[in-house]
Motif scaffolding. Structure first.
Motif, PDB file in Angstrom:
ATOM      1  N   PHE B 103       0.827  -1.206   0.000  1.00  0.00           N
ATOM      2  CA  PHE B 103       0.000   0.000   0.000  1.00  0.00           C
ATOM      3  C   PHE B 103       0.865   1.262   0.000  1.00  0.00           C
ATOM      4  CE2 PHE B 103      -2.120   3.436   2.275  1.00  0.00           C
ATOM      5  CZ  PHE B 103      -3.198   3.617   1.419  1.00  0.00           C
ATOM      6  N   LYS B 105       3.809   1.625  -1.233  1.00  0.00           N
ATOM      7  CA  LYS B 105       4.367   1.797  -2.577  1.00  0.00           C
ATOM      8  C   LYS B 105       3.332   2.376  -3.527  1.00  0.00           C
ATOM      9  CE  LYS B 105       7.594  -1.974  -1.953  1.00  0.00           C
ATOM     10  NZ  LYS B 105       7.873  -3.377  -2.271  1.00  0.00           N
ATOM     11  N   THR B 106       2.081   1.933  -3.370  1.00  0.00           N
ATOM     12  CA  THR B 106       1.012   2.478  -4.202  1.00  0.00           C
ATOM     13  C   THR B 106       0.819   3.958  -3.919  1.00  0.00           C
ATOM     14  OG1 THR B 106      -0.068   0.338  -4.029  1.00  0.00           O
ATOM     15  CG2 THR B 106      -1.389   2.142  -4.882  1.00  0.00           C
ATOM     16  N   LEU B 107       0.849   4.304  -2.620  1.00  0.00           N
ATOM     17  CA  LEU B 107       0.614   5.688  -2.211  1.00  0.00           C
ATOM     18  C   LEU B 107       1.735   6.608  -2.698  1.00  0.00           C
ATOM     19  CD1 LEU B 107      -1.165   7.574  -0.385  1.00  0.00           C
ATOM     20  CD2 LEU B 107       0.407   7.073   1.462  1.00  0.00           C
TER      21      LEU B 107
END
Lengths: 209, 136
Positions: B103, B105-107
């Protein structure tokens, strides 16, 4: 080199160049603890571009400060997750003083390479705190024209801090004020005013006597 | 059977997944809605539990018949909720921790906005693989 600062980055420069060359998807890259440093000239250049970009799209100083704070907010919310994961072993903060200390030391260190210079509690208001930096990088190379004299580019940092507090569930209003001291013309003070709900929760959390 | 959902700061769902569906589960199509109800009801328990500890992993916060609801709160107030029918504390802790990493890394992707639904197929594949690994 004296004038270097570290910035939030997913990987060190070498790493990211490697990742680009190999086209590694972001979800496969490492969130490792290696602290990437960015040249201060590169940062100053980018920040000055950001200012010019914003200035063309706003009416007035307040608008400009709000826009800078919005930029900061986007940085802050990401910095919060990343720094907590990297430097704090996945612990959240649940008390006002601890979260302020986190901003003042851990976060400042990770973003600017040093701790903030002071953390004070307002004597007039229970819910106000001040964090000051003697020489923030965002004001170091900016000279503000007279007609903009109330502008402080620390609004960008105020946005970062607001995002960190907001994200940690301590909603607050953060504003940046120039507060020059002898020898430190760029000294900036962030005034943090917590939401009423935060102060009520804090009172409940006090150990009962 | 387990049902996993990422909940944003405004109590909005960002991502949903189901793991280990047995054949008998497939018949109970209506349970999909029930899952959401149970997890939504448990959000209040999370709001209470998250102030008692500094840990992100809150363990089991709620029970419903034979089901358990485990929760995990990230630094920026995003909640991971897992509805499961067998107690498996260590596996769930690992699952949450590794999903948290995905998450973040996604953010960090500047094109991802906070509180936006996560549509990345890579994220989906990776979370499903973690689900298979830790939640059986």
């Amino acid at each position: 080199m004296a004038g270097r600062l570290s910035m939030v980055n997913t990987a060190s420069f070498e790493n990211s160049r490697y990742a680009l060359a190999k086209k590694i998807p972001i979800l496969d890259r490492t969130l490792s603890k290696g602290h990437a440093e960015v040249g201060i000239s590169a940062f100053a250049f980018l920040f000055s571009e950001m200012l010019q970009y914003s200035q063309k799209r706003v009416n007035g100083i307040q608008d400009l400060e709000r826009k800078l704070a919005d930029f900061g907010y986007r940085v802050g919310i990401r910095a919060l997750e990343l720094i907590t994961w990297r430097d704090k072993g996945g612990k959240r903060e649940t008390r006002v003083l601890n979260v302020l200390y986190f901003v003042h030391s851990v976060m400042w260190k990770s973003l600017f390479g040093k701790q903030a210079d002071s953390l004070e509690k307002s004597t007039d208001n229970e819910d106000e705190y001040m964090i000051s930096d003697n020489d923030p990088v965002v004001t170091r190379y900016i000279s503000v024209p007279r007609e903009y004299s109330s502008l402080n580019c620390g609004a960008f940092i105020a946005g970062i801090v607001e995002a960190v507090l907001d994200g940690s569930q301590f909603p607050a209003r953060v504003s940046a004020h120039s507060n020059p001291m002898e020898g430190y013309p760029g000294r900036t003070t962030l005034v943090i005013k917590f939401d009423k709900s935060v102060m009520e929760r804090e009172k409940d959390a006090e150990p009962k006597r | 059977m387990s049902y996993f959902v990422v909940v944003g700061t405004r109590d909005n769902p960002l991502y949903e997944a189901e793991f280990g569906l047995a054949r008998s589960d497939l018949k109970r199509e209506e349970h999909k809605h029930l899952n959401q109800f149970i997890v939504h009801a448990a959000l209040d328990m999370v709001d209470e539990a998250m102030w008692g500890t500094k840990e992100m992993y809150l363990k089991t916060v709620d029970k419903f018949n034979d089901f358990f609801v485990s929760a995990y709160v990230t630094a920026s107030g995003i909640r991971f909720m897992l509805l499961h029918d067998s107690p498996n504390s260590d596996g769930i802790r690992n699952f949450f921790t590794e999903t948290h990493e995905l998450f973040i890394k996604t953010l960090l992707n500047p094109f991802y906005e906070l509180n936006a639904p996560i549509t990345s197929p890579t994220f989906d594949t990776k979370v499903k693989a973690l689900g298979k690994k830790y939640l059986g």
